[in-house]
Structures are given as structure tokens and as C-alpha cells.
Enzyme design. Structure first.
Site: not given
Length: 840
Positions: A376, A567-568, A573, A675, A679
């Protein structure tokens, strides 16, 4: 017939003859009252919604029990191949709504509660999110289990029953503050304790050799400090099909509650030391491993999960098939969800050899035919490595086995590439150096018959980069399985307004065949349908605005563009790139550059790891920027910013349906899949993103014109690294220069001098691995396109519809079919339906 046989016969007959639970409103009302009054001992004087929630859980659990039993019986009767999904995380969120939905009881439960003067939403809010994960990895595992049950595949999830989940995040003076998340404080009414399946897990000790009954010299693990693994089962219902699979979570307990001798001697702390030490294993989700104690505890957790789960599967096998393991590999597969459960490779070898008497070759043949590994991450630092020294102290027998696996593996590599010592060093399961390390990902690859990434780009980069040596050796092992999300949770339950519109438009059944959403594509040109779509989105935005007002104290206008990144918090990111754009918009407002302005509300949320300094500093920057903008009378009417504390699954159920613009802006080549992007897309948000992870496949599905693309590609990122000059980029970009001037001048930290200097240094550093400055201009231009399009309500709605219509590929039903067709090869096994009405 003796007394034991008679009792067994009576028990079997009694259980077989239990009538199925009724599903009508009156039965639900009566069973609620029975559980509330007699099981929970509450009456009309009780004012707590918690006990009403528990009574509701009990009546739902009773209705799942028969299906749960029949599912297990069907698997046993068919003697079918089963999969065990080993994961350190299962972020299942709240279970109540999912159970109501999958049982097909939404209407009847709502009516029954109304008869009792209650609302389903109020009771659902009483449930605490299960603290069993901290991000996408765990939520993916939960979605996988949902789809496996819906597809009626015999899959059991194995995880850890953490007492304390991912910390509760508070924002105090703009800073993240962590509080314990004791999600089990009031118990978990969904779980069933199964102490009869308790396993014993070894730690410490040493390896000794002895002569077995065939006079063969055999090893055994002795003088160990043992811990008990007690299983707790949670039902995982399929969608209205009477299949209920199992999530089995392990709780650690001491073998003896306390040392009575020490207790009698007055040494009270010492008498319970073993108990406390054992229980620490499952006390907290993912301890901080920056300290030596943290590393040891984390390795203990990983081995505890692997050993207890494998023992459970082997015990069940021996109970049915005895000591004959010749068919074991044909009936079992173990899916390792990321590198964390990689201890399972050596542990399965140990159990087969030491406990069940198999030789190395037979044990290795079984292990390599049953282990499958999902990776992952593309970040090398995220591939776990454990000091050999720690392994020798904690798991000495496993270290022996790992050394043997490595010796045999390197012999194979040497045969393929004779004399290539560099390759031998690169591929060794043991990384040499001042502190030799066990490379856990390499251990997983060496023993697995399947190694998969989770998006097309991710899988390609694994093969070409991170695991290129292994790909050259075993190209047929490597494959891709693009992630997905379950549409039952993330569309049907989260977005009831859109669900109703879809039902009325294309009919029921699309929730288990998401490709049917394409049937709404022609309706993009239907003005009345677009208006209904817009009204559903507006209602969802009003719900999200209420959440932001309640949690952040910031008022969002539902008519504005809802621009969301949740998100984290991590540098790759690039929440930092997002906030730089926010500062740019603020700067435009202050300079009066507001022609053709699009009112925008920016929402950012996510948790930073407690020891991750830069991530926590980015949260502080977002908070400070939000405070300045929201208090500025010039900016506030045009731009609002909020940081949502304690982002969770339950929050996302409100956020995804209410989002217009989905921020998926990681540095290309760094995000495995994502993911959240799926969504948002499923709920009609339009993505602004880089060519990273599953963004590529989202863009392929929805079309270039329905996706706001920006930034460097993964190949361009790698090419630029060698000559990256952020100073030149800043000098040639007036907007970026002004943003950084505002930041460096202390405009957002007047009373906290210097706190954002590390962020300035990161952006301007030629060694910045995330290339924030490089992608700024492209990002700003893509944001301008998004803003302009949003002002055209009809065209934005058309593209929103297309995003939902083309999201079918991102259902985990598709993902799990691919896992099953290409890796697991499990049969579809429907249970004997013995329940009054599962409506479909």
C-alpha cells in the site's frame, strides 16, 4: 444414548427449531421493549439515548444471528476454500446504520422507533466510531469485508481489538492536541466474545533442539513468556442476502491474572505486572515507534495478530481434517494487508514444522501456496524493517526461520545472477549495516504467490522501482488490484437523497451493480433531472454546513463552492499546497482582484501522527490562515476556511455528499491509490488532482473534461529532482512570491514569531521531495478553471452527474471480484436462508 449424546441431541434440535426473527414493525417494537426492559434493565425513568441505542443493537443482532449461523454452516457443509484477511486496521466506523441498511430494515426500524417516540438518526449518533484504524488502509479493509459478504465469498477478517483507537484530535490555539480515544469505554454491543477459541502466543525464550519420536533432530521454542489471545467476533452482513461473515478481533490477556505469591507478600504492583504487560499489546492502536519501547510493542502487536490468526485457522483445520495437511493449500489463502502482518510467513512455517511435524519442504510449499501480499505504499521509509537484535530477543524461533528462508532465497538469486553481489545485497531479507535489519516487505514477497499494488500507476512503479529486482526474478507474481469503496456505505447510507433520486430514475438494484449508474448519463441533458440533482446536492451541502458550524464555529454558505480536502495530514498529500492557494485567494481579495469571483468555502481535515512535526505545523498554518481570513471583513464574505477536528468515518459520511470540489493533490508517484477520491466522485464531486494513484483511473473513467488536472507526472517529478530550483520558480511567479512574502512576514503569526520558518524552508529547499513550488502555478490555473465552471450552474451539474454515473468501476464489489478471480479462487456460497424477510 448416553447423557452427553442426549444433551448434544437436545441442544442441536433446540437450536435448529428456533423460529426466525420477525421483521415487521410490531415485532420490532415488542423486541425493543423486551431488550430495553428485561435485558438492559431500564424503564421510563431512563433518559439516556445510550441504552435505547443498545436495545436497538440487540434486536438487530438477534436478526443477524440466524444468518450468521447459517453462513457458517454453509461454509462447513461445502468444505469450501476460505480466505483469511489479515490487517492491523479495520476502520469500520459505526455499525448500526450499515446493519439496518443491509438487513433491509430502514423503513420498518424508522416506523418502529417513531412508535416509541424516537428517531433512528438520534440513536445512530449515540454510537462511537470503532477505533480500529487510523486511515485509508483500515477503511479499505472494512469496505472489502462488506463486499465479500455481499458477494457471498467465504472470507474472515482478522484484526486486533484495540482498547484505545486513533487518538481524539482537538484543535487548541490552532495546534493539534491528542486525547485518548477509549472507544470501548461503554462496551461494544455488536461483538460476541469467543473465549472457547482462545490461542496462546509466545514471546521471548530461546530455541533448543531435541530428538523427536523418529529420532530426528528437531527445534522447539522454550522458556517463553506467553500471552493469551481472546477472540471477539463482529458480524459483517452482506447486502440483503442473509450472508453474514465474521471480523475476528484479538484481545491480549495474561495467562495468569496475577502472581498470588507476590500479592500475599504485599508486592501488589509486581503481582499484576505480567497481566499489565500482556494487556498492553492490544491497548493502543499503533503506538509511536520512535522509541525502543514503541518499536517493541509494535512488533509484538504484529506478531500477536499473525500468530493468533494462523493458529485459529490451523486449529479449525485439524478439528475437521486431522493432521493431514495435503489439501490445506487448496482450501486456504491468507491475504496480508500491507507489510504489517508479514510475520505470518515465518509463523506459518513454525506452526507447520514445530507444532504439526511437517518438514521444511512441505511447510514451505504450503506457505508459498497460501500467502498473498498487498502493498500500500511507494514510500521506502514506510516499508517496515525491524532490528535483528529485537527479533532475537522477542521472536528468536522466527528469526531462525527467517535466516533459513533468506539463505535459500539468496541461493536462488545467485543461481539466476551468478556473482552479482550487489543484487544479493539489495535483495537480501536482512539489510546489513551497523544495525542489521529484517526487511519485512521482502519477507512477504519471497513467500507470497501474489504481490499486488492498489492502482495501475502504483503497481507499475512497484515493478519498475521499489521491487524491481523481485519483479525481474518473479514477474508472474506481480499484479494490480485497483482499490474501491463500498457503495452501500458511501452512497446508499451516506446520501439518502441521491439514493432516492437514483431509485426513482433507474430502479433498485444498482447498489450491487454500480455500473448501472451509467444509465443516468443521457439525463445530463434533461433540465428537470439536473434541477433535482442540484437540489439533492444543496441539501447535502446544508447538512455539511451544519457540521462545520457545530464543530468549527465557521458559517459556510451552501451556495458557495465547497472545496474539500480531508485525509491524513502528510507532506506528500500536500495540504500545504492547498493552503498556499488559499493564501493566494486571500491576497487577491486584499488587492481588489475580485472580478468574476466565485464564492468559496475551503474545508480541510485530518490527523497528524503525534510525532510528525511538519504535519502538525501544517495544521497550525491552516488554522492560523483560517482565523485571519474568517475575521477579515473584506475576505470573509468571499472566502471561508475551516479545519475540521477529529476527522472520522462518520464525518466523511456527511462530507462526501456535500462536497463540490475534491482535492486529490499529492505529489505524483507518491500516493498508492487513495479511496477518498472515489467516495467524492461517487457522490458527484469533481476532482482536482495530479496524475497520481487512482486519480489516473478516475480521469480515465470520467473523461478529461470532467476532471481538473494539474501538476507534473511521476516521470516528470523524477526528472526534475536532479535540477530542482524553487528559488527560480518563485522569482518567476509573482503570485507565489506574494504568497511566500505574506507567509514569511509573519502576517499569519504576528504573536508567534518564527513558527512557520520550517514551512518556508521546506518550500524553498531544492531538496523538497514534494515539489510544492513546482506545481503551484499549474494548481492555481486548474483552480481558476474550477471556479469559472462553478459559476455555470448547469454545466457544473452536468459534470457532477457524469462523475457519479461513471464511478461504477470504483465499487469494492469489482475489486473483490478481481481478488477472487485472479488470486483467491473462492466459491460463492449462499447460506440456507432461514430468516423471515431480507428484502432485496
Amino acid at each position: 444414548m448416553d447423557n452427553v449424546q442426549l444433551k448434544r441431541s437436545l441442544l442441536t434440535d433446540t437450536l435448529t427449531d428456533i423460529p426466525p426473527m420477525e421483521m415487521d414493525v410490531l415485532s420490532l417494537v415488542n423486541d425493543f421493549r423486551r431488550n430495553y426492559t428485561h435485558t438492559l434493565g431500564r424503564d421510563r425513568h431512563c433518559r439516556s439515548a445510550h441504552y435505547a441505542y443498545q436495545a436497538l443493537v440487540l434486536i438487530l443482532r438477534e436478526r443477524l444471528m440466524e444468518c450468521w449461523k447459517q453462513t457458517r454452516y454453509a461454509y462447513e457443509k461445502n468444505d469450501c476454500k476460505t480466505a483469511s484477511y489479515l490487517s492491523m486496521e479495520f476502520l469500520i466506523g459505526r455499525t448500526l446504520g450499515n446493519a439496518v441498511l443491509n438487513l433491509g430494515l430502514q423503513e420498518n426500524i424508522t416506523l418502529a422507533l417513531q412508535c416509541l417516540g424516537m428517531e433512528l438518526e438520534e440513536l445512530a449518533d449515540s454510537e462511537h466510531d470503532a477505533g480500529l484504524g487510523n486511515g485509508g488502509l483500515g477503511r479499505l479493509a472494512a469496505c472489502f469485508l462488506d463486499s465479500c459478504a455481499t458477494l457471498q465469498l467465504p472470507v474472515t477478517g482478522y484484526g486486533i481489538r484495540y482498547d484505545y483507537g486513533m487518538f481524539r484530535q482537538l484543535i487548541v490555539n490552532g495546534e493539534q492536541v491528542e486525547e485518548p480515544d477509549h472507544w470501548l469505554r461503554n462496551g461494544n454491543p455488536w461483538e460476541i466474545a469467543r473465549p472457547e477459541y482462545t490461542q496462546r502466543v509466545h514471546f521471548g525464550g530461546r530455541t533448543e533442539y531435541y530428538r523427536d519420536k523418529t529420532d530426528r533432530l528437531a527445534p522447539r521454542w522454550v522458556d517463553t513468556n506467553d500471552v493469551l489471545a481472546i477472540p471477539y467476533d463482529i458480524p459483517i452482513p452482506g447486502y440483503r442476502n442473509c450472508t453474514v461473515n465474521t471480523l475476528r478481533l484479538w484481545k491480549a490477556a495474561a495467562t495468569d491474572e496475577f502472581d498470588l505469591g507476590e500479592f500475599n507478600a504485599g508486592l501488589y504492583p509486581e503481582s499484576v505486572a505480567a497481566k499489565n504487560s500482556a494487556e498492553q499489546i492490544t491497548m493502543v492502536l499503533y503506538p509511536n515507534d520512535s522509541s525502543e519501547n514503541g518499536k517493541e510493542l509494535r512488533l509484538r502487536q504484529q506478531y500477536f495478530l499473525a500468530s493468533a490468526s494462523l493458529q485459529d485457522v490451523l486449529s479449525r483445520w485439524v478439528g475437521t481434517h486431522g493432521s493431514d495437511f495435503s489439501r490445506f493449500a487448496g482450501k486456504n489463502v491468507f491475504q496480508l494487508n500491507d507489510t504489517h502482518p508479514s510475520c505470518a510467513v515465518a509463523e506459518l512455517m513454525r506452526l507447520l514444522m514445530d507444532e504439526h511435524g511437517l518438514g521444511w519442504e512441505q511447510a514451505w510449499e504450503i506457505t508459498t501456496a497460501t500467502m498473498a501480499y498487498t502493498n500500500h505504499t511507494l514510500l521506502p521509509e514506510a516499508l517496515e524493517k525491524w532490528p535483528v537484535r529485537l527479533f532475537r530477543t522477542l521472536l528468536p524461533r522466527l528469526l531462525d526461520i527467517i535466516f533459513e528462508i533468506n539463505a535459500r532465497f539468496l541461493a536462488e538469486v545467485s543461481r539466476r545472477w551468478p556473482g552479482d553481489t550487489g543484487r544479493l545485497s539489495r535483495m537480501s531479507l536482512i539489510e546489513e549495516g551497523p544495525e542489521p535489519m529484517v526487511r519485512m516487505a521482502y519477507l512477504a514477497i519471497s513467500a507470497s504467490f501474489s504481490v499486488n499494488g492498489v492502482a495501475a500507476l502504483h503497481s507499475r512503479l512497484l515493478a519498475e522501482g521499489l521491487f524491481s529486482d523481485f519483479f525481474e526474478l518473479w514477474p508472474n507474481k506481480f499484479n494490480n488490484k485497483t482499490n474501491g469503496v463500498t457503495p452501500r456505505r458511501w452512497l446508499v447510507w451516506s446520501n439518502p437523497g441521491l439514493t432516492q433520486l437514483l431509485d426513482e430514475t433507474i430502479g433498485a438494484g444498482w447498489e450491487v451493480d454500480l455500473d448501472r449508474l451509467r444509465e443516468i448519463l443521457p439525463l445530463t441533458e434533461d433540465g428537470s433531472f439536473r434541477e433535482r440533482w442540484y437540489r439533492v446536492k444543496l441539501a447535502n451541502k446544508e447538512r455539511l454546513a451544519k457540521l462545520v458550524a457545530d464543530e468549527c464555529g465557521v458559517v459556510f454558505d451552501p451556495r458557495a463552492l465547497f472545496d474539500v480536502q480531508v485525509k491524513r495530514i502528510h507532506e506528500y498529500k500536500r495540504q500545504l499546497l492547498n493552503v498556499l492557494h488559499v493564501i493566494h485567494l486571500y491576497d487577491r481579495i486584499k488587492r481588489g482582484d475580485t472580478g468574476d469571483w466565485t464564492q468559496r468555502c475551503v474545508l480541510i481535515g485530518g490527523k497528524a501522527a503525534p510525532g510528525y512535526f511538519m504535519a502538525k505545523r501544517i495544521i497550525k498554518l491552516i488554522s492560523n490562515v483560517a482565523a485571519v481570513i474568517n475575521a477579515d471583513p473584506d475576505a470573509s464574505p468571499l472566502l471561508k476556511v475551516a479545519f475540521l477536528p477529529n476527522y472520522s468515518v462518520s464525518a466523511m459520511e456527511i462530507i462526501a455528499p456535500g462536497t463540490d470540489l475534491s482535492e486529490q493533490i499529492s505529489t505524483a508517484g507518491k500516493e498508492a491509490s487513495g479511496t477518498g477520491n472515489m467516495k467524492f466522485m461517487m457522490n458527484g464531486a469533481i476532482t482536482i488532482g495530479t496524475l497520481d494513484g487512482a486519480n489516473i483511473e478516475i480521469r480515465d473513467e470520467v473523461g478529461d473534461e470532467n476532471f481538473f488536472l494539474f501538476g507534473l507526472s511521476a516521470e516528470q517529478v523524477e526528472e526534475l529532482r536532479h535540477s530542482y530550483d524553487p528559488a527560480a520558480i518563485i522569482a518567476n511567479d509573482e503570485d507565489l512570491a506574494r504568497v511566500l512574502q505574506l507567509l514569511s512576514s509573519g502576517h499569519f503569526n504576528h504573536f508567534e514569531p518564527g513558527i512557520f520558518d520550517p514551512i518556508m524552508h521546506a518550500i524553498t529547499n531544492p531538496g523538497d521531495p514534494w515539489l510544492v513550488a513546482a506545481d503551484f502555478r499549474s494548481y492555481v490555473e486548474a483552480q481558476k478553471q474550477a471556479a469559472a465552471l462553478f459559476r455555470d450552474r448547469e454545466e457544473w451539474t452536468r459534470r457532477s452527474i457524469r462523475n457519479t454515473a461513471r464511478s461504477g468501476f470504483f465499487s469494492t464489489d469489482r475489486t473483490m471480484r478481481e481478488y477472487n478471480d485472479q488470486i483467491w479462487h473462492l466459491p460463492q456460497v449462499p447460506p440456507k436462508v432461514n430468516i423471515c424477510s431480507i428484502s432485496g
